[in-house]
Scaffold this active site. Sequence first.
Site, PDB file in Angstrom:
ATOM      1  CG  HIS A 537      74.419 123.687 -77.942  1.00 22.28           C
ATOM      2  ND1 HIS A 537      74.559 123.964 -79.242  1.00 22.28           N
ATOM      3  CD2 HIS A 537      73.431 122.877 -78.008  1.00 22.28           C
ATOM      4  CE1 HIS A 537      73.511 123.487 -80.114  1.00 22.28           C
ATOM      5  NE2 HIS A 537      72.811 122.650 -79.037  1.00 22.28           N
TER       6      HIS A 537
HETATM    7  C1  FAD Z   1      66.895 121.045 -75.310  1.00 21.93           C
HETATM    8  C2  FAD Z   1      68.245 120.578 -75.927  1.00 21.93           C
HETATM    9  C3  FAD Z   1      68.286 120.291 -77.055  1.00 21.93           C
HETATM   10  C4  FAD Z   1      69.461 120.067 -77.800  1.00 21.93           C
HETATM   11  N1  FAD Z   1      69.481 119.506 -79.209  1.00 21.93           N
HETATM   12  C5  FAD Z   1      70.574 118.923 -79.559  1.00 21.93           C
HETATM   13  C6  FAD Z   1      70.595 118.579 -80.894  1.00 21.93           C
HETATM   14  O1  FAD Z   1      69.542 118.255 -81.424  1.00 21.93           O
HETATM   15  N2  FAD Z   1      71.629 117.985 -81.278  1.00 21.93           N
HETATM   16  C7  FAD Z   1      72.696 117.896 -80.582  1.00 21.93           C
HETATM   17  O2  FAD Z   1      73.754 117.831 -81.182  1.00 21.93           O
HETATM   18  N3  FAD Z   1      72.721 118.613 -79.341  1.00 21.93           N
HETATM   19  C8  FAD Z   1      71.705 119.057 -78.740  1.00 21.93           C
HETATM   20  N4  FAD Z   1      71.939 119.439 -77.567  1.00 21.93           N
HETATM   21  C9  FAD Z   1      73.220 119.499 -76.879  1.00 21.93           C
HETATM   22  C10 FAD Z   1      73.504 118.021 -76.320  1.00 21.93           C
HETATM   23  O3  FAD Z   1      72.310 117.219 -76.256  1.00 21.93           O
HETATM   24  C11 FAD Z   1      74.378 118.167 -75.069  1.00 21.93           C
HETATM   25  O4  FAD Z   1      75.425 118.971 -75.303  1.00 21.93           O
HETATM   26  C12 FAD Z   1      74.917 116.651 -74.739  1.00 21.93           C
HETATM   27  O5  FAD Z   1      74.107 115.801 -74.463  1.00 21.93           O
HETATM   28  C13 FAD Z   1      75.843 116.659 -73.449  1.00 21.93           C
HETATM   29  O6  FAD Z   1      76.299 115.699 -73.110  1.00 21.93           O
HETATM   30  P1  FAD Z   1      77.096 115.330 -71.883  1.00 21.93           P
HETATM   31  O7  FAD Z   1      77.463 113.856 -71.902  1.00 21.93           O
HETATM   32  O8  FAD Z   1      78.272 116.161 -71.629  1.00 21.93           O
HETATM   33  O9  FAD Z   1      76.079 115.694 -70.616  1.00 21.93           O
HETATM   34  P2  FAD Z   1      74.505 114.946 -70.427  1.00 21.93           P
HETATM   35  O10 FAD Z   1      74.136 114.086 -71.801  1.00 21.93           O
HETATM   36  O11 FAD Z   1      73.745 115.881 -69.725  1.00 21.93           O
HETATM   37  O12 FAD Z   1      74.782 113.720 -69.203  1.00 21.93           O
HETATM   38  C14 FAD Z   1      75.142 114.208 -67.985  1.00 21.93           C
HETATM   39  C15 FAD Z   1      74.466 113.045 -67.158  1.00 21.93           C
HETATM   40  O13 FAD Z   1      75.132 113.045 -65.770  1.00 21.93           O
HETATM   41  C16 FAD Z   1      73.981 112.897 -65.044  1.00 21.93           C
HETATM   42  N5  FAD Z   1      74.666 113.483 -63.820  1.00 21.93           N
HETATM   43  C17 FAD Z   1      74.667 114.807 -63.799  1.00 21.93           C
HETATM   44  N6  FAD Z   1      75.151 114.962 -62.386  1.00 21.93           N
HETATM   45  C18 FAD Z   1      74.993 113.944 -61.743  1.00 21.93           C
HETATM   46  C19 FAD Z   1      75.586 113.448 -60.308  1.00 21.93           C
HETATM   47  N7  FAD Z   1      75.958 114.488 -59.139  1.00 21.93           N
HETATM   48  N8  FAD Z   1      75.322 112.148 -60.062  1.00 21.93           N
HETATM   49  C20 FAD Z   1      74.783 111.484 -60.940  1.00 21.93           C
HETATM   50  N9  FAD Z   1      74.707 111.533 -62.133  1.00 21.93           N
HETATM   51  C21 FAD Z   1      74.614 112.948 -62.548  1.00 21.93           C
HETATM   52  C22 FAD Z   1      72.708 113.502 -65.572  1.00 21.93           C
HETATM   53  O14 FAD Z   1      71.550 113.255 -65.109  1.00 21.93           O
HETATM   54  C23 FAD Z   1      73.000 113.031 -67.083  1.00 21.93           C
HETATM   55  O15 FAD Z   1      72.393 111.836 -67.227  1.00 21.93           O
HETATM   56  C24 FAD Z   1      70.467 119.845 -76.822  1.00 21.93           C
HETATM   57  C25 FAD Z   1      70.621 120.186 -75.558  1.00 21.93           C
HETATM   58  C26 FAD Z   1      69.368 120.658 -75.132  1.00 21.93           C
HETATM   59  C27 FAD Z   1      69.250 120.979 -73.770  1.00 21.93           C
END
Ligand code: FAD
Length: 605
Positions: A537
């Site tokens: 997280h």
């Molecule tokens: C294994 C695992 C299980 C989890 N389980 C849960 C759960 O059950 N419930 C819960 O609430 N949370 C859970 N989490 C945490 C939660 O899913 C994440 O904290 C949340 O999805 C993060 O969202 P975000 O939008 O910040 O990033 P992300 O969802 O990671 O989105 C970032 C996006 O940007 C893209 N990206 C990155 N760099 C670039 C670049 N340079 N150029 C173009 N695209 C790029 C990536 O490919 C990705 O699609 C879990 C996490 C993991 C790893």
Amino acid sequence: MLQHLINPLVLGALTALASSLITMTAYRTVTLEQDQVVDFIVVGSGSAGSVVASRLSENPNWEVLVLEAGGQPPPESKVPAFAAYAIGADSEYNYNYIIAPQRHALLNFRNQESFFPRGKVIGGTSAINYMIFIRGNRKDFDTWAEMGNTGWDYDSIMPLYMKMENYKGKHAKKYAKYHSQTGPLSVESMRWDSPFTKYFKAAGKELGLEEVDFNSEKHVGYNAPDLTTNNGERQSASDAYLKPNLHRSNLRLQAGSLVTKVIIDRNLRAIGVEYIRDGKMRRAFARKEVILSAGAIDSPKLLLLSGIGPKQQLRTHGIHPIVDLKGVGQNLQDHVALPGLTWFITKNSGNAVQLILTPEARRAYRTKRNGPLSVPMGFVGIYMVNLGVDPDPSVQDVQYRFLSVTLGADFGLVVAPNYGYTDELIRDYVKKQGGRRGFMIFMGVMRPASRGSVTLRSKNPLDPPVIDPNFLSNSADVDSLLKSIRYVMVLGNTTALREGLGAKFFDQKVLGCKHLAHDSDDYWRCYIRHMAGSGAHPSSTCKMAPSSDPDGVVSPRLKVRGVAGLRVIDASIMPLITGTNLAAPTMMIGEKGASLIKEDWSYGD
Ligand SMILES: Cc1cc2nc3c(=O)[nH]c(=O)nc-3n(C[C@H](O)[C@H](O)[C@H](O)COP(=O)(O)OP(=O)(O)OC[C@H]3O[C@@H](n4cnc5c(N)ncnc54)[C@H](O)[C@@H]3O)c2cc1C
Ligand SMILES: *[C@@H]1O[C@H](CO)[C@@H](O)[C@H](O)[C@H]1NC(C)=O
């Protein structure tokens, strides 16, 4: 290593099985011309980016472009039971990051490093996570507001959660005022009770906990959590928000596009991005704004590559500093976790691995989308407890996950080595659990005190950043875990578990701590430093703060300091990590970010 041979085989088998159960429809994606110009560029289609892009494209006059590094999600990502595998599997759908060697933790891990999963796929981490949907409490958000982030208090953000949700779960009646049926995101209760569920619940009750809806204002308690599934299939943020709207002529998604830098003009305005696609460097331009939704690791990395960050660090890598902003990449927070305290059982059956492999499981999933394939493998439920780390008894400071598998269920072949434990530890501790029925209780510190960082390894955008969560650097986190262990020992010894399941704690000492007295505080402190790891997280690396806070990176309107036309909207803006799983609050941040942008450009909802 062995798991590098095994992982592709397991993933291949999962793909084949999932393909027989699921019909995939591909995302509609585009191939852009060079130097495309649009109104808004959103970098990343994860939990936050999907929401932002979809909401902005509600204005038919705005052209919105999503650039996503990953590609189409595979069929196994849709079957909830297979979700857990994503945590350890190095694959093309994952950035396969490894965290920096830890000084205060991970002592039983190879090189004191560990695997650090992040989704590289349409949907981002919401396409590989466990789908648990918990919003965070009033106190989480009220604290953000008290830190000077006007507009982020619980009462202000709550309507956004209602706007997100299409609630189909079991709390619809009793907790009606906390749910809505009008949003794009399907939220369901778990569609299957495991053979362990009634014992899990009875144990909670025995300790005086209440069965609650974690998305109401009661957070301390127990339950099987709600999931972001739709009719028993994973619904990632992009499934909910992007896919149904990609027919809009003003919303485009280009996959396979790795953004390498934000282009900033002489007037300190973000005007576009550079990205790599099919091995070629390309550009896209934004008339209005560039929005980084690349997550808590890659958003700060992109700011640094663009010359926004601590001046000294940028100079070291030969990057010309455009804005000297010391907070970029700092303040990294994670729910440090202890994965596998284990109990063996003599009663009840239901090895979770075997259960999902039966013909009945396939039939139940195929015909009714229920059964053991419809929930994350082995997942039974959650206890959230206040142990006095937070003085407010209504606020949880530990989250326990009850799992009906042991770490050694696969004889130490895949899960433990993927997580990063040493071969010696696996041989001496994990393999001894093999072939035995049992359960484990995973625990995560919800109010972590340690702070880490994300820094550049080099100026090469293809290099992974240096991710250093600095786990257990603040010994308050060891104290929290010790308290959590003491509590869970009582839980494991409730009549419900001891007599109901015949549970007996697996009390073998771990390597590195064998010299310490059995069950002493010193033993457990040692155990924690050897065995605890990431809660997956990461957050807070582009801290939202008022301008008076020198560590802030974005304003409460999520604008990056010192540059016009640039925002960060994802888990990295959390000034303080929420005391729950991060996906729900991150999607809420997406909703809030989109509404701030609409306000700033005078487009009402
Ligand atoms: C294994 C695992 C299980 C989890 N389980 C849960 C759960 O059950 N419930 C819960 O609430 N949370 C859970 N989490 C945490 C939660 O899913 C994440 O904290 C949340 O999805 C993060 O969202 P975000 O939008 O910040 O990033 P992300 O969802 O990671 O989105 C970032 C996006 O940007 C893209 N990206 C990155 N760099 C670039 C670049 N340079 N150029 C173009 N695209 C790029 C990536 O490919 C990705 O699609 C879990 C996490 C993991 C790893
Ligand atoms: C478990 O509880 C029983 C009954 O209260 C008690 O006799 C026993 O000592 C406990 N065991 C442990 C390991 O705490």
